[in-house]
Design a protein around this motif. Structure first.
Motif, short mmCIF file in Angstrom:
data_model
loop_
_atom_site.label_atom_id
_atom_site.label_comp_id
_atom_site.label_asym_id
_atom_site.label_seq_id
_atom_site.Cartn_x
_atom_site.Cartn_y
_atom_site.Cartn_z
N SER A 337 0.85 -1.18 0.00
CA SER A 337 0.00 0.00 0.00
C SER A 337 0.89 1.24 0.00
N GLU A 366 -3.48 -4.97 -0.89
CA GLU A 366 -2.38 -4.08 -0.54
C GLU A 366 -2.00 -4.25 0.93
N TYR A 367 -0.73 -4.57 1.13
CA TYR A 367 -0.18 -4.77 2.48
C TYR A 367 -0.13 -3.43 3.21
N GLN A 368 -0.59 -3.41 4.48
CA GLN A 368 -0.79 -2.14 5.19
C GLN A 368 0.35 -1.72 6.11
N LYS A 426 -2.70 -9.09 6.76
CA LYS A 426 -2.37 -7.71 7.06
C LYS A 426 -2.58 -6.82 5.84
N SER A 427 -3.41 -7.30 4.90
CA SER A 427 -3.66 -6.57 3.66
C SER A 427 -5.15 -6.32 3.49
N TYR A 436 -10.67 0.93 -0.06
CA TYR A 436 -10.49 -0.43 0.43
C TYR A 436 -11.83 -1.03 0.84
N PRO A 444 -6.69 0.63 7.57
CA PRO A 444 -5.68 1.04 6.59
C PRO A 444 -4.47 1.68 7.29
N GLY A 445 -3.29 1.44 6.73
CA GLY A 445 -2.08 2.02 7.29
C GLY A 445 -2.09 3.53 7.19
#
Length: 469
Positions: A337, A366-368, A426-427, A436, A444-445
């Motif tokens: 991400s 998408e990895y956060q 973790k995505s 998302y 979300p990150g």
């Protein structure tokens, strides 16, 4: 000022513009000699495989293999970064060389990292009679067309019996949890030839052949013909320092050394392992690795899973994917991400393609973060796995040296999928409006406004030269 302007024009034309067009097609000769059927095995292979997923264990495996090397160590890496891991790595190499092991170190000529405080380490290695160093395409300010063809391989070959290949460079962030910077999650595999007497049937034979080709290529150069007396003094001092560091580590971190691993017992069986790589020469290359990977995609019938730190499918890459049998909803791509990415420039090219991929029906996860993923992996029909250094972008397709192994093993693929599941957890899945899909267990990150602004701003610039990303 006039000279500077002309120089900037010169490097723009010969370092950027000339790479934009004329992307070679794969030759009929390569196609005839490299059919997709060559990846399939019918019975147990002499090559076995171990997944090196966890950071610390991947480092311990390298130390153990070099500690026990008896004849040769061949190393090819894109980048070396200053830190604890690099001191350990080269301390063990010097120790092996002192035992009589022949060491060859092949590094990228621009991003090798042997500058500033690591310059003396380079001198120490060059000064050792059992160690040779070469740089692939060293920096030449007057020949900007040589700047874009980089050595991107990550290989370690020990005694013709063991090899490590994957996405890790040599640096702290790839092997330990750092406090200053978020770590990078990556992936390697350890390959074992269980029948050294018949090495022709092993993938290690292919890997050694490729290493020798790059090592002996005219654009691969030695950094120094001879060290000066001043450089030799620095070499001896650095040698002593690396050996002292190694001795101190043996006292303070005993768990790193003298471990007993039954590699064969720890490994998984395969039906076949095949090494694939790009051509070596300058300018735009025939996309051999991309051709082989897309052939495996076309031969897949049930599912395709791709992991790449970013995805930049430029126009010259797309025709190789025009006849996939797998429906879009069965294609899954795992990538970083905006919050997680560690490569802002490349990600500025990636964001231009997210919408198109989602609209085609692909599953984009998408990895956060807060760390990032750097592994390059392809899985076909839960049977074949491809792991190595190849990013899904134009640079890996047409410019860099790149290498991967294609592993025909259901057992290994099952193990790989279980490890990859930790990243999917973790995505977040990207929706059609590029937001998302909500997950009650994951937020979300966080993205700073500086990073967000930088990526979006850069996207307008990098859009002009995505062929170099």
């Amino acid at each position: 000022m006039i000279i500077l302007i002309f120089y900037l024009m010169y490097i723009t034309i010969f370092g950027i513009v000339i790479f934009k067009d004329k992307h070679p097609q794969v030759s009929s000769t390569y196609k005839e000699q490299h059919k997709v059927e060559r990846f399939y095995g019918n019975e147990a292979s002499q090559d076995r495989v171990i997944l090196l997923e966890e950071k610390t264990f991947s480092g311990l495996a390298r130390v153990n293999l070099m500690e026990n090397a008896q004849e040769s160590i061949d190393i090819a890496y894109y980048a070396i970064q200053k830190g604890y891991i690099t001191d350990l790595f080269f301390g063990v190499i010097l120790d092996a060389a002192d035992r009589g092991v022949k060491v060859r170190i092949l590094l990228d000529g621009i991003f090798h990292g042997f500058r500033f405080s690591l310059k003396d380490v380079q001198y120490a290695l060059i000064n050792h009679p059992n160690i040779e160093i070469k740089f692939y395409e060293p920096l030449n300010p007057l020949r900007p067309w040589t700047w874009n063809n980089r050595l991107h391989d990550k290989l370690l070959i020990i005694d013709h019996n063991y090899a490590v290949i994957g996405g890790r460079n040599i640096g702290n962030r790839y092997f330990i949890q750092e406090s200053k910077k978020p770590p990078t999650n990556d992936r390697d595999v350890l390959l074992i030839n269980t029948d050294p007497k018949t090495k022709e049937g092993s993938v290690l034979n292919q890997m050694e052949g490729y290493f020798n080709q790059v090592w002996d290529h005219p654009i691969t150069k030695i950094p120094f013909d001879n060290l000066s007396s001043r450089q030799q003094k620095k070499a001896k001092k650095a040698n002593q320092q690396l050996k002292q560091n190694l001795e101190n580590l043996r006292k303070t971190d005993k768990k790193i050394f003298n471990n007993h691993y039954d590699w064969v017992k720890m490994s998984l069986p395969t039906k076949k392992i095949t090494f694939i790589h790009n051509p070596i020469q300058r300018f735009n290359k025939e996309p051999w690795v991309w051709y082989d990977l897309t052939n495996l995609m076309k031969n897949s019938k049930m599912s395709i899973v791709i992991q790449s730190p970013y995805v930049i499918p430029t126009k010259p890459m797309l025709p190789y994917m025009d006849t996939l049998q797998v429906p879009p909803e069965k294609v899954t791509i795992l990538t970083n991400s905006l919050a997680a990415t560690a490569n802002v420039v490349a990600y500025s090219g990636h964001i231009k393609h997210i919408n198109g991929m989602v609209k085609k029906g692909l599953n984009i996860w998408e990895y956060q973060g807060p760390d990032s993923i750097h592994a390059k992996t392809f899985i076909f029909d839960d049977r074949f796995s491809a792991i190595g250094a190849f990013n899904m972008d134009s640079r890996s397709t047409f410019l860099n040296t790149e290498s991967m192994v294609v592993i025909d093993s259901v057992e290994f693929t099952e193990s790989l999928e279980k490890e990859m599941d930790q990243y999917f957890k973790k995505s977040l899945k990207v929706a059609k409006d590029e937001s998302y899909i909500e997950d009650p267990n994951l937020k979300p990150g966080k993205v700073s406004w500086v990073k967000s602004f930088s990526v979006k701003g850069l996207s307008y610039i990098t859009g002009l030269f995505q062929h170099l990303l």
